[in-house]
Design a protein around this motif. Sequence first.
Motif, mmCIF file in Angstrom:
data_model
loop_
_atom_site.group_PDB
_atom_site.id
_atom_site.type_symbol
_atom_site.label_atom_id
_atom_site.label_comp_id
_atom_site.label_asym_id
_atom_site.label_seq_id
_atom_site.Cartn_x
_atom_site.Cartn_y
_atom_site.Cartn_z
ATOM 1 N N HIS A 72 0.838 -1.194 0.000
ATOM 2 C CA HIS A 72 0.000 0.000 0.000
ATOM 3 C C HIS A 72 0.883 1.259 0.000
ATOM 4 O O HIS A 72 1.703 1.439 0.900
ATOM 5 C CB HIS A 72 -0.924 0.010 1.221
ATOM 6 C CG HIS A 72 -1.962 -1.070 1.174
ATOM 7 N ND1 HIS A 72 -1.963 -2.145 2.036
ATOM 8 C CD2 HIS A 72 -3.014 -1.257 0.338
ATOM 9 C CE1 HIS A 72 -2.977 -2.924 1.750
ATOM 10 N NE2 HIS A 72 -3.634 -2.420 0.716
ATOM 11 N N SER A 74 0.319 4.299 0.865
ATOM 12 C CA SER A 74 0.247 5.122 2.069
ATOM 13 C C SER A 74 1.138 4.562 3.169
ATOM 14 O O SER A 74 1.733 5.320 3.952
ATOM 15 C CB SER A 74 -1.208 5.209 2.569
ATOM 16 O OG SER A 74 -1.655 3.968 3.088
ATOM 17 N N ARG A 77 4.726 5.589 2.336
ATOM 18 C CA ARG A 77 4.948 7.014 2.598
ATOM 19 C C ARG A 77 5.196 7.267 4.084
ATOM 20 O O ARG A 77 6.122 8.008 4.459
ATOM 21 C CB ARG A 77 3.740 7.840 2.137
ATOM 22 C CG ARG A 77 3.569 7.950 0.638
ATOM 23 C CD ARG A 77 2.485 8.947 0.273
ATOM 24 N NE ARG A 77 2.103 8.820 -1.129
ATOM 25 C CZ ARG A 77 1.056 8.124 -1.554
ATOM 26 N NH1 ARG A 77 0.255 7.513 -0.685
ATOM 27 N NH2 ARG A 77 0.786 8.044 -2.843
ATOM 28 N N THR A 116 -1.274 5.185 -7.148
ATOM 29 C CA THR A 116 -0.681 5.891 -6.021
ATOM 30 C C THR A 116 -1.543 5.908 -4.764
ATOM 31 O O THR A 116 -1.081 6.328 -3.715
ATOM 32 C CB THR A 116 -0.348 7.338 -6.416
ATOM 33 O OG1 THR A 116 -1.551 8.000 -6.843
ATOM 34 C CG2 THR A 116 0.663 7.360 -7.557
ATOM 35 N N GLU A 117 -2.790 5.456 -4.888
ATOM 36 C CA GLU A 117 -3.665 5.374 -3.721
ATOM 37 C C GLU A 117 -3.951 3.915 -3.397
ATOM 38 O O GLU A 117 -3.956 3.053 -4.280
ATOM 39 C CB GLU A 117 -4.976 6.125 -3.982
ATOM 40 C CG GLU A 117 -4.784 7.596 -4.298
ATOM 41 C CD GLU A 117 -4.067 8.358 -3.190
ATOM 42 O OE1 GLU A 117 -4.313 8.030 -2.006
ATOM 43 O OE2 GLU A 117 -3.263 9.254 -3.512
ATOM 44 N N ASP A 118 -4.208 3.643 -2.141
ATOM 45 C CA ASP A 118 -4.445 2.267 -1.706
ATOM 46 C C ASP A 118 -5.724 1.716 -2.333
ATOM 47 O O ASP A 118 -6.758 2.392 -2.346
ATOM 48 C CB ASP A 118 -4.586 2.196 -0.184
ATOM 49 C CG ASP A 118 -3.334 2.669 0.536
ATOM 50 O OD1 ASP A 118 -2.323 2.941 -0.142
ATOM 51 O OD2 ASP A 118 -3.375 2.762 1.775
ATOM 52 N N GLU A 123 -8.567 -6.180 -4.081
ATOM 53 C CA GLU A 123 -7.761 -5.659 -5.180
ATOM 54 C C GLU A 123 -7.446 -6.738 -6.211
ATOM 55 O O GLU A 123 -7.249 -7.908 -5.887
ATOM 56 C CB GLU A 123 -6.459 -5.087 -4.634
ATOM 57 C CG GLU A 123 -5.558 -6.140 -4.002
ATOM 58 C CD GLU A 123 -4.502 -5.558 -3.096
ATOM 59 O OE1 GLU A 123 -3.395 -6.111 -3.069
ATOM 60 O OE2 GLU A 123 -4.789 -4.573 -2.399
ATOM 61 N N MET A 131 0.068 -0.791 -7.483
ATOM 62 C CA MET A 131 0.444 -0.223 -6.186
ATOM 63 C C MET A 131 1.915 -0.494 -5.874
ATOM 64 O O MET A 131 2.609 0.374 -5.324
ATOM 65 C CB MET A 131 -0.449 -0.781 -5.076
ATOM 66 C CG MET A 131 -1.853 -0.218 -5.079
ATOM 67 S SD MET A 131 -2.747 -0.575 -3.541
ATOM 68 C CE MET A 131 -2.772 -2.367 -3.558
#
Length: 324
Positions: A72, A74, A77, A116-118, A123, A131
């Motif tokens: 993920h 996020s 990051r 770029t987003e979870d 999924e 991802m």
Amino acid sequence: MRLLVLGGTQFLSREVAAEAVRRGHDVVCANRGRSGSVPPGVRVVRWDRGEEPPAELTDGASYDAVVDVARHPSHVRRALAAVPEAHWVFVSTISVYADDADPAGPGAGPLRPAITEDAGATESVDAYGGMKVACEQLVLDAVPGAAVVRPGLIVGPGDPSGRFAYWARRSTATGDVLAPGAPSDVVQVIDVRDLAAWVVTLAEDRTGGVYDAVGAPLPIGDLLAACLPDANLVWVDQEFLESEGVQPWAGPDGIPVWLPRPAYDGMLAHDAAPALAAGLVTRPPAETTRDTRAWLDADPAARIAGITAEREADLLSRWGSQGF
């Protein structure tokens, strides 16, 4: 070396932590504590990566290297912000490549579009690969000299997927065993212990670069012969298996390691030479099979994926009735 392993309770990340402890390193594992136990000799910091890191992880803490297996963006990051000075080894996947028919590796094989987003809990493979592309970019942009490794099929003791266990369970078979596709179809696997040892070495040496973390490609006929040396392998072609609704790769009605051709000609045929030159050392499939079988015998709860013996016998019977 003071090593931070993000995870440390499951399969690869647990084996990385265990290997680092065996080498005498100071190992901290950051995880939620909900999915298994860490190996002996590590210190645990509780961290739900959907939240900000705890002060215990960041206040006055210093790490030489970080190993992360996250998917993920996020999560990556937050971790990069929490530990900005360390060397990073990020474990990605060959699923970042956009064309499963093409074995081209880093710098040559086109990647899936970065997500770029979870993504959610359901999924797709595209979302997972996209991802991971985004996670790779985050690490490479933030950490000069970071290492990114892209494993293919990771196998060995403790594998939660049960895929290689399907074959290891039958390693002492002496009768007919359904072998999928053609014996010349190229595949590759990497033992979790070999991959973990290399990841620790990359962290120790502060090695950078992007690598396909794979074992040497070999014909599936050779792989299965090493896994089941006394079995009579009955090769059943792809068209018949597909017509019977047998699934490739995984699932309760699947045959693990088998992939349709030519659509997946490249997925398990990447070049292992750059990783081997960078210090990866791999063991023979027979050794991985032996140790996986020992793990299965010792752990009745270990997962084994794939078709049942009854389903296999029925397929072999109907395949044989066609005169093959």
